[in-house]
Scaffold this motif. Structure first.
Motif, mmCIF file in Angstrom:
data_model
loop_
_atom_site.group_PDB
_atom_site.id
_atom_site.type_symbol
_atom_site.label_atom_id
_atom_site.label_comp_id
_atom_site.label_asym_id
_atom_site.label_seq_id
_atom_site.Cartn_x
_atom_site.Cartn_y
_atom_site.Cartn_z
ATOM 1 N N ILE A 13 8.956 4.553 4.486
ATOM 2 C CA ILE A 13 7.882 3.960 5.292
ATOM 3 C C ILE A 13 7.367 4.991 6.294
ATOM 4 O O ILE A 13 6.156 5.150 6.475
ATOM 5 N N PHE A 14 8.269 5.722 6.936
ATOM 6 C CA PHE A 14 7.855 6.745 7.886
ATOM 7 C C PHE A 14 7.088 7.866 7.193
ATOM 8 O O PHE A 14 6.076 8.345 7.707
ATOM 9 N N VAL A 15 7.550 8.295 6.038
ATOM 10 C CA VAL A 15 6.870 9.364 5.303
ATOM 11 C C VAL A 15 5.472 8.919 4.880
ATOM 12 O O VAL A 15 4.492 9.670 5.022
ATOM 13 N N LEU A 16 5.355 7.696 4.375
ATOM 14 C CA LEU A 16 4.040 7.191 3.977
ATOM 15 C C LEU A 16 3.094 7.133 5.170
ATOM 16 O O LEU A 16 1.915 7.473 5.063
ATOM 17 N N CYS A 17 3.619 6.717 6.308
ATOM 18 C CA CYS A 17 2.795 6.649 7.517
ATOM 19 C C CYS A 17 2.321 8.046 7.915
ATOM 20 O O CYS A 17 1.152 8.238 8.250
ATOM 21 N N LEU A 18 3.207 9.029 7.871
ATOM 22 C CA LEU A 18 2.840 10.393 8.226
ATOM 23 C C LEU A 18 1.849 10.999 7.241
ATOM 24 O O LEU A 18 1.078 11.884 7.593
ATOM 25 N N HIS A 19 1.868 10.503 6.000
ATOM 26 C CA HIS A 19 0.929 10.989 4.991
ATOM 27 C C HIS A 19 -0.432 10.301 5.095
ATOM 28 O O HIS A 19 -1.289 10.507 4.245
ATOM 29 N N GLY A 20 -0.608 9.446 6.103
ATOM 30 C CA GLY A 20 -1.909 8.843 6.340
ATOM 31 C C GLY A 20 -2.120 7.480 5.713
ATOM 32 O O GLY A 20 -3.221 6.951 5.755
ATOM 33 N N TYR A 21 -1.079 6.903 5.129
ATOM 34 C CA TYR A 21 -1.223 5.575 4.552
ATOM 35 C C TYR A 21 -1.414 4.561 5.666
ATOM 36 O O TYR A 21 -0.786 4.652 6.711
ATOM 37 N N ARG A 22 -2.260 3.588 5.422
ATOM 38 C CA ARG A 22 -2.431 2.487 6.363
ATOM 39 C C ARG A 22 -1.366 1.443 6.081
ATOM 40 O O ARG A 22 -0.719 1.466 5.040
ATOM 41 N N LEU A 23 -1.220 0.499 7.001
ATOM 42 C CA LEU A 23 -0.158 -0.501 6.860
ATOM 43 C C LEU A 23 -0.260 -1.288 5.565
ATOM 44 O O LEU A 23 0.719 -1.491 4.866
ATOM 45 N N TRP A 24 -1.462 -1.739 5.244
ATOM 46 C CA TRP A 24 -1.617 -2.541 4.028
ATOM 47 C C TRP A 24 -1.325 -1.692 2.796
ATOM 48 O O TRP A 24 -0.842 -2.206 1.789
ATOM 49 N N GLN A 25 -1.590 -0.392 2.861
ATOM 50 C CA GLN A 25 -1.285 0.484 1.734
ATOM 51 C C GLN A 25 0.224 0.683 1.591
ATOM 52 O O GLN A 25 0.751 0.700 0.482
ATOM 53 N N ILE A 26 0.910 0.822 2.714
ATOM 54 C CA ILE A 26 2.374 0.936 2.679
ATOM 55 C C ILE A 26 2.968 -0.330 2.074
ATOM 56 O O ILE A 26 3.841 -0.270 1.207
ATOM 57 N N ALA A 27 2.477 -1.477 2.525
ATOM 58 C CA ALA A 27 2.972 -2.754 2.000
ATOM 59 C C ALA A 27 2.714 -2.865 0.504
ATOM 60 O O ALA A 27 3.577 -3.311 -0.259
ATOM 61 N N ARG A 28 1.545 -2.432 0.063
ATOM 62 C CA ARG A 28 1.212 -2.498 -1.362
ATOM 63 C C ARG A 28 2.122 -1.595 -2.189
ATOM 64 O O ARG A 28 2.596 -1.978 -3.254
ATOM 65 N N VAL A 29 2.381 -0.380 -1.708
ATOM 66 C CA VAL A 29 3.248 0.558 -2.426
ATOM 67 C C VAL A 29 4.651 -0.020 -2.576
ATOM 68 O O VAL A 29 5.242 0.017 -3.658
ATOM 69 N N LEU A 30 5.179 -0.572 -1.500
ATOM 70 C CA LEU A 30 6.528 -1.148 -1.555
ATOM 71 C C LEU A 30 6.581 -2.360 -2.477
ATOM 72 O O LEU A 30 7.560 -2.555 -3.202
ATOM 73 N N LYS A 31 5.520 -3.161 -2.463
ATOM 74 C CA LYS A 31 5.463 -4.329 -3.343
ATOM 75 C C LYS A 31 5.398 -3.902 -4.807
ATOM 76 O O LYS A 31 6.111 -4.453 -5.659
ATOM 77 N N GLU A 32 4.556 -2.911 -5.108
ATOM 78 C CA GLU A 32 4.418 -2.439 -6.490
ATOM 79 C C GLU A 32 5.696 -1.801 -7.010
ATOM 80 O O GLU A 32 5.995 -1.875 -8.194
ATOM 81 N N ASP A 33 6.461 -1.185 -6.111
ATOM 82 C CA ASP A 33 7.718 -0.551 -6.505
ATOM 83 C C ASP A 33 8.904 -1.515 -6.478
ATOM 84 O O ASP A 33 10.052 -1.095 -6.624
ATOM 85 N N LYS A 34 8.613 -2.802 -6.251
ATOM 86 C CA LYS A 34 9.629 -3.857 -6.267
ATOM 87 C C LYS A 34 10.757 -3.591 -5.260
ATOM 88 O O LYS A 34 11.938 -3.706 -5.568
ATOM 89 N N VAL A 35 10.373 -3.248 -4.035
ATOM 90 C CA VAL A 35 11.337 -3.072 -2.955
ATOM 91 C C VAL A 35 11.484 -4.420 -2.260
ATOM 92 O O VAL A 35 10.487 -5.018 -1.845
ATOM 93 N N LEU A 36 12.706 -4.904 -2.131
ATOM 94 C CA LEU A 36 12.941 -6.197 -1.490
ATOM 95 C C LEU A 36 12.524 -6.153 -0.025
ATOM 96 O O LEU A 36 12.741 -5.145 0.662
ATOM 97 N N ILE A 37 11.942 -7.256 0.460
ATOM 98 C CA ILE A 37 11.631 -7.354 1.883
ATOM 99 C C ILE A 37 12.967 -7.438 2.636
ATOM 100 O O ILE A 37 13.998 -7.788 2.053
#
Length: 173
Positions: A13-37
């Motif tokens: 999550i920190f790496v994605l944020c540093l790479h410029g991902y927005r919150l909704w994009q981070i959430a989408r990536v984690l959802k698509e990769d089937k990461v449990l909440i």
């Protein structure tokens, strides 16, 4: 002890944020990769959790990422007095101000280094400030009515000194 799987998700999550991902994009990536909440993850590990698990245990929302990005626990610190109750009779908890929280540094292993955490906080501070200055306003019905059926585009609203905002700009035909 820090769960290695959870630590990897936090780092990601920190790496994605540093790479410029927005919150909704981070959430989408984690959802698509089937990461449990977090709630579903801890329930799967046998811990008691206070929140109910949604039908989709991979349904990340932006607020979950924000919560992780703002926690000092990732630095290896323990933060006490995060919440309080108005009285001993009340069961409702309220969030305590950061000034009244006690932070004990280096009480467990850090997931994120201090420099990374500070860069993310600065990034968030600048994004929040920009969002407060520029509010995107879109009133399609008002736009269509006032332009007499002409098409128009919506733009970032400019906040004027009188508190009025620019809502739309009609297109030139």
């Amino acid at each position: 002890m820090i769960a290695p799987e959870a630590a990897e998700v936090v780092k990601r999550i920190f790496v994605l944020c540093l790479h410029g991902y927005r919150l909704w994009q981070i959430a989408r990536v984690l959802k698509e990769d089937k990461v449990l909440i977090p709630t579903a993850y801890w329930r799967a590990k046998g811990r008691t959790v206070n929140h109910s698990i949604p039908e989709n245990p991979y349904l990340w929302i932006s607020a979950m990422a924000v919560d992780i990005l703002e926690k000092k626990d990732c630095l290896g610190h323990t933060v006490n007095f995060k919440t309080y109750r108005q009285s001993c009779k009340s069961k409702k908890e309220a969030v305590e101000s950061r000034r009244k929280q006690l932070v004990f540094e280096n009480t467990h292993g850090a997931i994120i280094d201090v420099d990374t955490w500070k860069r993310v906080q600065e990034l968030w501070k600048s994004k929040r400030a920009r969002r407060e200055q520029e509010k995107q306003i879109c009133f399609p019905a008002l736009c269509a009515a006032s332009t007499a059926g002409k098409s128009c585009i919506t733009a970032q609203a400019g906040i004027l000194k009188q508190g009025k905002t620019t809502l739309f700009v009609p297109l030139q035909d």
